[in-house]
Scaffold this active site. Structure first.
Site, PDB file in Angstrom:
ATOM      1  N   GLU C  71       0.847  -1.269   0.065  1.00 33.54           N
ATOM      2  CA  GLU C  71       0.071  -0.170   0.097  1.00 33.54           C
ATOM      3  C   GLU C  71       0.764   1.269  -0.022  1.00 33.54           C
ATOM      4  O   GLU C  71       0.511   2.068  -0.632  1.00 33.54           O
ATOM      5  CB  GLU C  71      -1.055   0.040   1.147  1.00 33.54           C
ATOM      6  CG  GLU C  71      -2.086  -1.046   1.246  1.00 33.54           C
ATOM      7  CD  GLU C  71      -1.539  -2.316   1.773  1.00 33.54           C
ATOM      8  OE1 GLU C  71      -0.435  -2.443   2.023  1.00 33.54           O
ATOM      9  OE2 GLU C  71      -2.414  -3.444   1.470  1.00 33.54           O
ATOM     10  N   HIS C 140     -10.797  -5.160   9.666  1.00 29.93           N
ATOM     11  CA  HIS C 140     -11.396  -5.002   8.344  1.00 29.93           C
ATOM     12  C   HIS C 140     -12.717  -4.228   8.802  1.00 29.93           C
ATOM     13  O   HIS C 140     -13.424  -4.469   7.644  1.00 29.93           O
ATOM     14  CB  HIS C 140     -11.461  -6.347   7.696  1.00 29.93           C
ATOM     15  CG  HIS C 140     -10.341  -6.968   6.988  1.00 29.93           C
ATOM     16  ND1 HIS C 140      -9.566  -7.635   8.014  1.00 29.93           N
ATOM     17  CD2 HIS C 140      -9.822  -7.003   5.877  1.00 29.93           C
ATOM     18  CE1 HIS C 140      -8.681  -7.965   7.224  1.00 29.93           C
ATOM     19  NE2 HIS C 140      -8.641  -7.848   6.141  1.00 29.93           N
TER      20      HIS C 140
END
Lengths: 321, 373, 342
Positions: C71, C140
C-alpha cells in the site's frame, strides 16, 4: 568521455553554488536568525549535480531532508530558496515550507522531504505519469543509506520493477543515517538489494563529478529507453552533522578533515579540467566570484524580504474548499 | 353506507405520489364547507398543496392528525350533514378503514407509469405518454429549466379521456443536452419532429412560459399540426423577463442559493422547499445541463429582454386560451393585455408564474372546459 | 435512468470519467486481478468486491493497474502521479490498511499544496471500503473517516446511497485536491434510481433526506438509511425529524447543521466511527459553541463503544448503531425536561 564545455561550466557553477549556499547557512544558522533546522549537503555536491546534469526540466526528481543541493542542481532559483529558508513571503514556497520542503514543480523538483523514505513511492508515480503521458521524461528518487532500509523504498523497488517504470533510484550513501553508521544499520549491500528485485545496479565515487556524470548518464539512458528502473549507488562523505548543531561525536577524529582534504569534489573537478586543458583557472575563478556575489545578495535580499501575512496562514490548504 | 357521508381521502397529486403527509388542517371539525374550499394542506416529497373539498357539508371528523404520513386513498377526514349521527360516522370510518387496508394490499403493485427516453429523429427525448380517447392528443410543453415534473398536478387530470404527452425539451430533464441554437424555432422544430415520431397529425398544445413561445412558433411554422393552444404565462407576448431568475437559475448550484431563485416562480413562497430545489439540482448537475441553459438564455433573453415578439402570430391562431397568474414575477401578467378578442384570457389572483402548480385544479378545469367547447 | 446498485453506480462513475478524460487511471490490489495467474484470465476479480469489474477490459493495462500488495508504494505512486499530470483513482481496498500507507497520505499528499506554497495540485482519489456489519472483525471493519477528516489538505466523502455515490465520485475525480472516498461495504447491493449520464454533487453541501420540526438527526454513510428508518417509525408516533446527510466530513456543511438545530432545538448524531474524537464529538462541539441557546435538550450521540469492532454477530450488533438505538435517542431528547435554576 566528451562533455560539452557548457555542461562543465554549468556543473561547476552548480557545485560551487551548493557549496557556498551551505557554508553560508552554516554561518548564518549559528547566528540564530534562521528558524527551524537545516541539513547541509556540503561534500556531496558532485552527486546531485552529476545526476541532474543528465536531466531536463521535463524530468522529475524527489529529494530528502538534505535537499538544498538537489534543488540547486535541478535549477531552482537560489534567491527564492534562501528567502524560503528565512521563512519569508518571497520564498519559493512563500515561507510555508522551509528548508525541508523546498519544491519547484516548474523545474521538475517535487520537493525536499521531511520524511525518510518519503520520496521513492512518489517517484514511482512521477515515472508512471511520464510513461502514461509518453512525454519522454523519467523520474529520479534521491535517498540516503538510511532511507534504503525504509519499507517504502523497498516496496518502491518492487513496484517500479513490476510496472517497468522509468525511474532511477539514487542511493546517496554517506555512511550515516543520522548518528548511526550504515555498517550497523544496513544489512547486506545495496547491490544485492537491487539484484533481489532483478534490478540493474551501478555505483560510483561521489566525490568525482566525472564518475557520477558518466554513471548516472548510463543509468538514466537505461530508464529513458524504456528498460525499467535501475539503481545508482553513490559513495559519499558528509562534511557537517546530520543537522546543524550536531557535533558528530559518533565520527572518528580526522574523518571529516580527511574527506575535505582528499575528496573535495570541487578541488578534484578543478584539477581535472585544468590539467586536461578543458577549462582555465581564470574561468573557474570568475564563477567562484559570481557565486559569492549571488549568495551574498540572496542573503541580503532574504533578510530584507517581508514576512508572510496573517492571511497566508489559511491560504493554499486546498485548491478549492 | 350512508349516502350523505363523504370520505375525505389522501389525494394523489401527480402520477408518482404514493403517500402524503397531512401538513395541516385548514378547517376545524364542525365547520361548514363548500365544494372547492381548501380543507387541508397536503405535503408530498415534491410540494405542499391545498386539498380542496370534493363536496359541501360539515367536516365531522379529522381522522388523520397533522404531521401524519398516509398512503394515497387513506381516510383523512369525514364530511357529512350536520344531522348525520356520530354512530353512523364511526361505523363509516370503521368500514372504510377495513376495506381500505384490504384494497391497499391488492393495488400494491399498481406502479405509476414511468417516462421513457425515445429517439426523435436522432435526438433523445424523455417522454411520458398516458391516457386514451378519441380527440386530438394533448402535448404539454414546459418552460425554461422545467421538465415533465412541471405537469405533476395536470398530466393525469387532463388524461382522463384523452392521450396526453409530456416531454422534456432538449437540454432539459432527462432529454439529450444538445440544444442546437437554443431558439424557439429550434424547439418548435423538435415539437414537430416529436409529433411525426409519435404519428400524431394534430395536437392540442398546452404550454408554459418559454414553452408557450415554442407553441406559438409551432403555430407560425406548422399551423396544420396545432388543434388549439392553451398558453400558461407564455413567452413571446412582451419584452419583459426577470433576468435575476434566469441568471440565478443558471448559476445556483446549491439548495441555499437556488431556493430564493425558485421563489420567484410562485405567489405562495412556502411552496418552495429544499426537496423541490433538490429536484432541480438533480437535473442541473447532469453534464451539459447548465451549458444548455446558458445557450437557451442567450438565444431567447440575450439583452435582458425576450428576443422573439410573437404577437403577430396571434392574428390567425387556432382556438386559444391564455392563463396568467396575476402576481407572475417572471413574465408579467401585463403581457396578456390587448390580445385579439377571439382569445380567452384568464388572470388568476394570488398566483405566480406556475398556475398549473399553484392553482392546479382551476387550471385543469379551465383547460378541460376549453377543450370541450 | 435505471435502478443501479451502489457498486454499479461507483463503477459507472469511474467508467464515465475514464472515457471523458484520458488522464484518469485506476490502480490498486486486484482492481483487475488475475495477472500472473496460471489461467491467463485477467480482470478475474475487478476489485475484491467487484466494484472495478470490466474497467480493465475497456481501458486496458495502461489505465487499470494491478498493484502488488504494497500500500505504501502504490498510494505514494498515486500521489506522485497526481502531482505530475495524471488523475489517479487508487483503491485501498479496506480502509483499515491505511496503517500501511498513512505517511504517503498524511505527510505527503495532504501537505503538498500548503508546504509548497500553493504550487502543487494533487487530483488524487483514494477509494476504500469501510464499516462494520459483515463479521469482518477488528482489522477490516473500522470507520476511519475521523482520522482523515483530522488532516488538513484532505477532503473526505461518505456517500449514503447509489445516487449520491455516483455524483460524489465524479465530483471527486474532477476535483483538484486529494479526496478520500469511503464506501460502506454493507451497501454495495443497495439499489435506487441513478441517471445514466454523468453528474456531480458538490462537496460541503449537506443533503436533507427529510425535514421535521422536533429533532435534527445528523448521520453519515450507511447510518443515513438507519436514521431514516428510525424517523419513519417516529413519524407515526408523532415525532418529526430532520435527517441531515452531510455527504462530506471535510468540508463540513456547518451552516446547514446549525440552521436545522436552530429550527428543532434538539440534536442526535449517529456516527459509526470509534467514539473518541469522532464526527459526533466534532459536531457536538460545533453546536455547543455556535448554537447553545437553541438547544432544548442535551445533544445525544448514537455511537459505538470505545472498543475494536468485535467479530461475533451478537457482539457486532451490540457494537453498531441501529434504528432502534436512534429511535431511543430521539425519544430521550424529546423527553428531556428542563430544570429551571432556583
Amino acid at each position: 568521455m566528451q562533455i560539452a564545455r557548457e555542461t562543465l561550466l554549468r556543473s561547476y557553477r552548480a557545485m560551487r553554488t551548493i557549496r557556498d549556499f551551505e557554508e553560508r547557512l552554516h554561518v548564518e544558522f549559528a547566528t540564530g536568525e534562521i528558524p527551524g533546522f537545516v541539513h547541509l549537503y556540503c561534500g556531496e555536491e558532485a552527486s546531485g549535480v552529476g545526476v541532474c546534469a543528465n536531466l531536463t526540466d521535463n524530468d522529475t526528481i524527489s529529494s530528502t531532508h538534505r535537499g538544498h543541493g538537489h534543488c540547486i542542481a535541478k535549477g531552482v532559483e537560489v534567491s527564492g530558496m534562501m528567502a524560503e529558508i528565512y521563512g519569508k513571503s518571497t520564498g519559493v514556497c512563500r515561507g510555508k515550507g522551509g528548508s525541508m520542503h523546498i519544491a519547484d514543480f516548474s523545474r521538475g523538483m517535487l520537493g525536499a522531504n521531511g520524511i525518510v523514505g518519503g520520496g521513492p513511492p512518489l517517484m514511482c508515480g512521477a515515472a508512471l505519469s511520464h510513461k502514461t503521458l509518453k512525454d519522454g521524461g523519467i523520474a529520479v528518487a534521491f535517498y540516503g543509506d538510511g532511507a534504503s532500509n525504509e519499507g517504502t523504498t523497498l516496496e518502491s523497488l518492487n513496484l517500479a520493477t513490476v510496472w517497468k517504470l522509468p525511474v532511477v533510484f539514487v542511493v546517496e550513501d554517506n555512511g550515516y543515517g543520522e548518528a548511526t553508521g550504515s555498517s550497523f544499520a544496513v544489512a547486506g549491500t545495496q547491490k544485492d538489494r537491487a539484484a533481489g528485485f532483478g534490478m540493474p545496479y551501478l555505483e560510483c565515487d561521489g566525490s568525482d563529478f566525472f564518475a557520477v556524470y558518466q554513471t548516472a548518464g548510463e543509468a538514466i539512458a537505461h530508464a529513458r529507453a524504456g528498460n525499467g528502473p535501475i539503481m545508482l549507488h553513490v559513495h559519499l562523505q558528509r562534511w557537517y552533522g546530520h543537522f546543524e548543531g550536531d557535533a558528530m561525536t559518533y565520527r572518528a577524529a580526522g574523518e571529516v578533515a580527511e574527506a575535505k582534504r582528499d575528496h573535495d569534489c570541487l578541488d578534484l573537478f578543478r584539477k581535472k579540467v585544468t590539467e586536461a586543458g578543458l577549462l582555465e583557472h581564470a574561468e573557474l575563478d570568475a564563477i567562484d566570484e559570481a557565486v559569492r556575489d549571488e549568495i551574498e545578495s540572496s542573503v541580503v535580499a532574504a533578510k530584507a524580504a517581508p514576512l508572510p501575512e496573517p492571511a497566508d496562514l489559511l491560504a493554499d490548504v486546498y485548491v478549492r474548499y | 353506507m350512508n349516502a350523505s357521508i363523504t370520505p375525505i381521502t389522501m389525494p394523489k397529486f401527480g402520477l408518482a405520489m404514493t403517500e402524503g403527509k397531512l401538513a395541516g388542517w385548514m378547517v376545524r371539525p364542525g365547520a361548514t364547507v363548500k365544494a372547492g374550499d381548501d380543507l387541508a394542506d397536503i405535503e408530498t416529497s415534491k410540494i405542499t398543496n391545498a386539498y380542496e373539498s370534493p363536496a359541501a357539508g360539515v367536516l365531522r371528523r379529522q381522522v388523520a392528525q397533522e404531521g401524519e404520513m398516509l398512503a394515497v386513498g387513506a381516510l383523512i377526514g369525514v364530511l357529512a350533514d350536520a344531522d348525520t349521527s356520530d354512530a353512523d360516522i364511526d361505523a363509516f370510518i370503521a368500514q372504510f378503514n377495513a376495506e381500505f387496508s384490504a384494497g391497499a394490499a391488492e393495488s400494491a403493485d399498481d406502479t405509476p407509469p414511468e417516462p421513457s427516453v425515445i429517439d426523435v429523429k436522432g435526438r433523445a427525448l424523455r417522454v411520458l405518454d398516458i391516457g386514451h380517447g378519441d380527440g386530438d392528443p394533448i402535448v404539454l410543453i414546459h418552460g425554461f429549466g422545467g421538465d415533465i415534473g412541471n405537469w405533476l398536478f395536470n398530466h393525469a387530470a387532463l388524461a382522463s379521456n384523452r392521450r396526453v404527452i409530456a416531454f422534456d425539451l432538449p437540454g432539459h430533464g432527462g432529454s439529450g443536452k444538445d440544444v442546437g441554437p437554443g431558439s424557439l424555432e429550434f424547439f418548435s422544430s423538435v415539437v414537430v419532429d416529436l409529433l411525426d415520431t409519435l404519428g400524431i397529425e394534430r395536437a392540442h398544445l398546452v404550454a408554459h412560459s418559454l414553452g408557450g413561445g415554442v407553441a406559438l412558433t409551432t403555430v407560425k411554422n406548422a399551423p396544420s399540426r396545432v388543434a388549439s393552444l392553451a398558453l400558461l404565462a407564455p413567452a413571446g407576448l412582451g419584452p419583459d423577463i426577470n433576468m435575476a431568475f434566469i441568471d440565478g437559475f443558471i448559476s445556483a448550484d446549491r439548495q441555499k442559493t437556488l431556493i430564493p431563485v425558485l421563489s420567484y416562480l410562485v405567489h405562495d413562497k412556502g411552496l418552495i422547499g429544499r426537496k423541490m430545489a433538490d429536484d432541480v439540482l438533480r437535473y442541473k448537475r447532469l453534464d451539459g445541463a447548465v451549458d444548455a441553459l446558458r445557450q437557451v438564455a442567450a438565444a431567447n433573453f440575450a439583452d435582458g429582454h425576450q428576443t422573439d415578439n410573437l404577437r403577430p402570430v396571434l392574428e390567425s391562431v387556432p382556438p386559444t386560451l391564455v392563463i396568467w397568474g396575476k402576481d407572475d414575477e417572471i413574465l408579467p401578467s401585463s403581457h396578456a393585455a390587448e390580445l385579439p378578442d377571439a382569445i380567452t384570457v384568464e388572470i388568476l389572483p394570488d398566483t405566480g408564474h406556475m398556475p398549473q402548480m399553484e392553482q392546479s385544479e382551476e387550471v385543469n378545469s379551465k383547460i378541460r372546459t376549453f377543450l370541450a367547447r | 435512468m435505471s435502478k443501479k446498485s451502489f457498486r454499479q453506480a461507483i463503477n459507472e462513475a469511474m467508467r464515465l470519467e475514464m472515457r471523458r478524460d484520458p488522464r484518469v487511471i485506476i490502480m490498486g490490489e486486484d482492481v483487475a486481478g488475475g495477472q500472473g495467474g496460471t489461467s491467463g484470465v485477467v480482470d478475474a476479480w475487478g476489485g475484491v468486491l467487484g466494484v472495478t469489474k470490466g474497467l480493465y477490459t475497456e481501458f486496458g493495462p495502461e489505465r487499470v493497474l494491478d498493484t502488488p500488495i504494497t500500500e505504501a508504494s502504490y498510494i505514494g505512486a498515486a500521489a506522485g502521479a497526481a502531482a505530475t499530470g495524471l488523475r489517479p483513482v487508487a483503491e485501498l481496498m479496506f480502509v483499515d490498511f491505511v496503517g500501511s500507507c498513512l505517511d504517503q497520505i498524511m505527510n505527503q499528499t495532504a501537505k503538498f499544496r500548503y508546504m509548497f506554497g500553493g504550487k502543487a495540485r494533487t487530483p488524487l482519489v483514494i477509494r476504500a471500503m469501510f464499516g462494520a456489519g459483515f463479521n469482518a472483525a477488528a482489522q477490516h471493519s473500522q470507520a476511519l473517516y475521523p482520522l482523515f477528516t483530522h488532516i488538513p489538505g484532505l477532503k473526505v466523502v461518505i456517500p449514503s446511497s447509489p445516487y449520491e455515490a455516483k455524483g460524489l465520485l465524479i465530483e471527486a475525480i474532477r476535483d483538484d485536491d486529494p479526496v478520500i472516498f469511503l464506501e460502506h461495504k454493507v451497501m454495495y447491493d443497495d439499489e435506487e434510481e441513478v441517471p445514466d449520464e454523468a453528474y456531480t454533487i458538490p462537496f460541503g453541501e449537506a443533503n436533507l433526506t427529510r425535514e421535521g420540526d422536533d429533532v435534527t438527526i445528523v448521520a453519515f454513510g450507511r447510518m443515513v438509511k438507519l436514521a431514516n428508518e428510525a424517523a419513519d417509525k417516529l413519524e407515526r408516533q408523532g415525532i418529526s425529524c430532520t435527517v441531515i446527510d452531510p455527504r462530506t466530513t471535510s468540508p463540513l456543511d456547518r451552516d446547514t447543521i446549525l440552521d436545522c438545530v436552530a429550527d428543532t432545538g434538539r440534536l442526535v448524531i449517529v456516527d459509526e466511527s470509534s467514539p473518541r474524537c469522532n464526527m459526533a464529538a466534532d459536531i457536538s462541539a460545533l453546536v455547543a459553541e455556535e448554537a447553545f441557546d437553541a438547544l432544548k435538550a442535551p445533544i445525544r450521540r448514537v455511537i459505538p463503544p470505545h472498543t475494536p469492532v468485535p467479530f461475533a454477530s451478537v457482539l457486532e450488533a451490540l457494537y453498531l448503531p441501529d434504528a432502534a438505538k436512534i429511535e431511543a435517542a430521539v425519544k430521550a431528547v424529546m423527553n428531556h425536561k428542563v430544570t429551571e435554576a432556583a
